[in-house]
Scaffold this active site. Structure first.
Site, mmCIF file in Angstrom:
data_model
loop_
_atom_site.group_PDB
_atom_site.id
_atom_site.type_symbol
_atom_site.label_atom_id
_atom_site.label_comp_id
_atom_site.label_asym_id
_atom_site.label_seq_id
_atom_site.Cartn_x
_atom_site.Cartn_y
_atom_site.Cartn_z
ATOM 1 N N HIS A 30 10.311 12.754 -77.234
ATOM 2 C CA HIS A 30 10.834 14.097 -76.987
ATOM 3 C C HIS A 30 9.802 14.860 -76.167
ATOM 4 C CE1 HIS A 30 12.369 18.069 -77.243
ATOM 5 N NE2 HIS A 30 11.518 18.481 -78.166
ATOM 6 N N HIS B 23 9.047 18.242 -73.161
ATOM 7 C CA HIS B 23 9.483 19.465 -72.509
ATOM 8 C C HIS B 23 9.186 19.339 -71.012
ATOM 9 C CE1 HIS B 23 8.608 21.736 -76.562
ATOM 10 N NE2 HIS B 23 9.537 20.800 -76.676
ATOM 11 N N TYR C 287 19.276 3.286 -61.622
ATOM 12 C CA TYR C 287 18.227 3.246 -62.644
ATOM 13 C C TYR C 287 18.480 4.285 -63.731
ATOM 14 C CZ TYR C 287 16.596 0.754 -58.644
ATOM 15 O OH TYR C 287 16.542 -0.112 -57.591
#
Length: 220
Positions: A100, A102, A127
């Site tokens: 995860h 940002h 891709y």
């Protein structure tokens, strides 16, 4: 297909891998400050990066070790976004790791109006299709809102990755390496999407996507 189950003999290697990939992501600007978190599946639980920890300065001995109820077994207190990872693992037995971030371009896309919430970045390259597939956009939830775990769980069975509105991506993979590579591919495709937003584009069509699914045995 289930993810490879790691034994305790593998755990030290996995801890070092989390540290190495975290440092690489941080040094290349894919995460900043103490943002982002990484996790890997173990035989009887999972490892997660701790709360308020920079991915660039992780200590393998201090990673959070959790059971499948989300209870801390060892290490520092876990990221407050632990429930995002747990929700994804519960629905994806083939997930060996979750990333995860940002990351800038993916987060920028997550703030845009007018996105298709079922498929928020078009299939610009093969891709992206091979590593991400269809990318749903989840509505905004405040950081730490447990309802976000339920929202991810509702989509994770059919999607290896999701984009959290005004936040960033959650990406699973069969291994930490695979999950990191997929998150990097998502970030590069988000960059392309932003670069091309003012010009006509030609995404892959249904036939081209079907050919990829067949050629590479994709489950997307």
């Amino acid at each position: 297909m289930s993810a490879a189950v790691h034994t305790h003999a593998d755990e030290n290697r996995l801890r070092e891998q989390v540290v190495d990939f975290g440092k690489s992501l941080f040094e290349r600007g894919l995460t900043a400050g103490s943002s982002g978190n990484l996790s890997v599946r173990l035989e009887d639980g999972w490892l997660l990066t701790p709360t308020n920890a920079s991915l660039g300065r992780l200590d393998p001995a201090r990673l959070s070790r959790l059971d499948w109820e989300g209870r801390l077994q060892d290490g520092d207190p876990p990221s407050k976004e632990a429930f995002l990872h747990r929700a994804m693992y519960q629905q994806r037995p083939g997930a060996g790791a979750i990333v995860h971030l940002h990351s800038t371009h993916s987060a920028a896309v997550s703030c845009m109006c007018g996105l298709n919430h079922d498929d928020c970045i078009p299939p610009l390259t093969p891709y992206f299709v091979m590593k991400i597939g269809r990318l749903p956009l989840l509505p905004y939830h405040r950081p730490g809102d447990p309802a976000l775990g339920d929202a991810i769980g509702a989509l994770a069975k059919k999607h290896a990755a999701v984009l959290l509105a005004n936040h960033g991506p959650v990406v699973s993979g069969s291994s930490l390496e695979a999950a990191v590579y997929a998150a990097e591919e998502l970030e590069e495709t988000a960059k392309l999407f932003l670069m091309l937003r003012d010009v006509p584009v030609r995404p892959l069509d249904a036939q081209q996507i079907a050919e990829l699914k067949t050629a590479f045995s994709l489950d997307i």
